[in-house]
Design a protein around this motif. Structure first.
Motif, PDB file in Angstrom:
ATOM      1  N   LEU A  74       0.765  -1.394  -0.086  1.00 30.36           N
ATOM      2  CA  LEU A  74      -0.160  -0.164  -0.096  1.00 30.36           C
ATOM      3  C   LEU A  74       0.809   1.197  -0.098  1.00 30.36           C
ATOM      4  CD1 LEU A  74      -2.812  -0.974   2.447  1.00 30.36           C
ATOM      5  CD2 LEU A  74      -2.936  -0.789   0.168  1.00 30.36           C
ATOM      6  N   LEU A  75       0.541   2.168  -0.821  1.00 31.95           N
ATOM      7  CA  LEU A  75       1.151   3.535  -0.989  1.00 31.95           C
ATOM      8  C   LEU A  75       0.242   4.630  -1.367  1.00 31.95           C
ATOM      9  CD1 LEU A  75       4.214   4.833  -1.309  1.00 31.95           C
ATOM     10  CD2 LEU A  75       3.688   4.229  -3.598  1.00 31.95           C
ATOM     11  N   SER A  76       0.643   5.847  -0.767  1.00 25.90           N
ATOM     12  CA  SER A  76       0.220   6.823  -1.231  1.00 25.90           C
ATOM     13  C   SER A  76       1.366   8.047  -1.087  1.00 25.90           C
ATOM     14  CB  SER A  76      -1.101   7.453  -0.484  1.00 25.90           C
ATOM     15  OG  SER A  76      -0.776   7.957   0.925  1.00 25.90           O
ATOM     16  N   ILE A  77       1.433   8.780  -2.083  1.00 27.52           N
ATOM     17  CA  ILE A  77       2.520   9.956  -2.023  1.00 27.52           C
ATOM     18  C   ILE A  77       1.924  11.242  -2.600  1.00 27.52           C
ATOM     19  CG2 ILE A  77       3.376   9.016  -4.204  1.00 27.52           C
ATOM     20  CD1 ILE A  77       6.068   9.842  -3.451  1.00 27.52           C
ATOM     21  N   GLU A  78       2.428  12.168  -1.971  1.00 27.83           N
ATOM     22  CA  GLU A  78       1.829  13.507  -2.238  1.00 27.83           C
ATOM     23  C   GLU A  78       2.822  14.051  -3.306  1.00 27.83           C
ATOM     24  OE1 GLU A  78       1.482  16.112   0.914  1.00 27.83           O
ATOM     25  OE2 GLU A  78      -0.311  15.147   1.781  1.00 27.83           O
ATOM     26  N   LEU A  79       2.373  14.663  -4.135  1.00 31.44           N
ATOM     27  CA  LEU A  79       2.950  14.906  -5.656  1.00 31.44           C
ATOM     28  C   LEU A  79       3.156  16.710  -5.576  1.00 31.44           C
ATOM     29  CD1 LEU A  79       2.012  12.211  -8.092  1.00 31.44           C
ATOM     30  CD2 LEU A  79       4.539  12.593  -6.649  1.00 31.44           C
ATOM     31  N   PRO A  80       3.712  17.405  -4.582  1.00 21.63           N
ATOM     32  CA  PRO A  80       3.547  18.743  -4.926  1.00 21.63           C
ATOM     33  C   PRO A  80       4.417  19.375  -5.850  1.00 21.63           C
ATOM     34  CG  PRO A  80       5.046  18.232  -2.950  1.00 21.63           C
ATOM     35  CD  PRO A  80       4.294  17.019  -3.463  1.00 21.63           C
ATOM     36  N   THR A  81       4.054  20.652  -6.473  1.00 19.28           N
ATOM     37  CA  THR A  81       4.821  20.988  -7.742  1.00 19.28           C
ATOM     38  C   THR A  81       6.399  21.213  -7.584  1.00 19.28           C
ATOM     39  OG1 THR A  81       4.208  23.218  -6.788  1.00 19.28           O
ATOM     40  CG2 THR A  81       2.784  22.301  -8.489  1.00 19.28           C
ATOM     41  N   GLN A  82       6.883  21.489  -6.233  1.00 16.73           N
ATOM     42  CA  GLN A  82       8.098  21.510  -5.974  1.00 16.73           C
ATOM     43  C   GLN A  82       8.973  20.308  -6.050  1.00 16.73           C
ATOM     44  OE1 GLN A  82       6.093  21.682  -3.365  1.00 16.73           O
ATOM     45  NE2 GLN A  82       7.244  20.669  -1.450  1.00 16.73           N
ATOM     46  N   LEU A  83       8.170  19.210  -5.789  1.00 21.50           N
ATOM     47  CA  LEU A  83       8.901  18.050  -5.713  1.00 21.50           C
ATOM     48  C   LEU A  83       9.450  17.493  -7.077  1.00 21.50           C
ATOM     49  CD1 LEU A  83       9.601  15.412  -4.013  1.00 21.50           C
ATOM     50  CD2 LEU A  83       7.321  14.477  -4.890  1.00 21.50           C
TER      51      LEU A  83
END
Length: 99
Positions: A74-83
């Protein structure tokens, strides 16, 4: 796979590499919701800060990090614009011997 085709955890080829920008452009919500993928993934984060939940354990990743996620975890990862970074997709590595 053309650049115009949608990139999701389940429709990537057996071996593939994508940038975080490509993933964010074509449906970041697929990665930001808790999910599992039949392929193993290697996230190489080179810049920025993000929150990751791997097997329901929260992780804050800052700076340069590598994160290997086995198939069906199981995985969730936030992908903000600075990443910034890359994601490599691998087939199920159960049969592959790693050093």
């Amino acid at each position: 796979m053309s650049d115009q085709q949608e990139v999701s955890p389940t429709n990537a080829p057996a071996y593939a590499a994508r940038t975080i920008g490509q993933i964010r452009l074509h449906g970041a919500w697929r990665h930001e919701l808790v999910h599992h993928c039949p392929k193993s993934r290697l996230f190489w984060l080179t810049r920025g800060t993000t929150r990751i939940t791997a097997d329901l354990h929260p992780i804050v990743a800052t700076g340069s990090k590598m994160l290997f996620i086995p198939a069906s975890m199981l995985l969730s990862i936030e992908l903000p614009t600075q990443l910034q970074g890359h994601v490599a997709y691998f087939p199920n590595l159960a049969d592959l011997e790693l050093p």
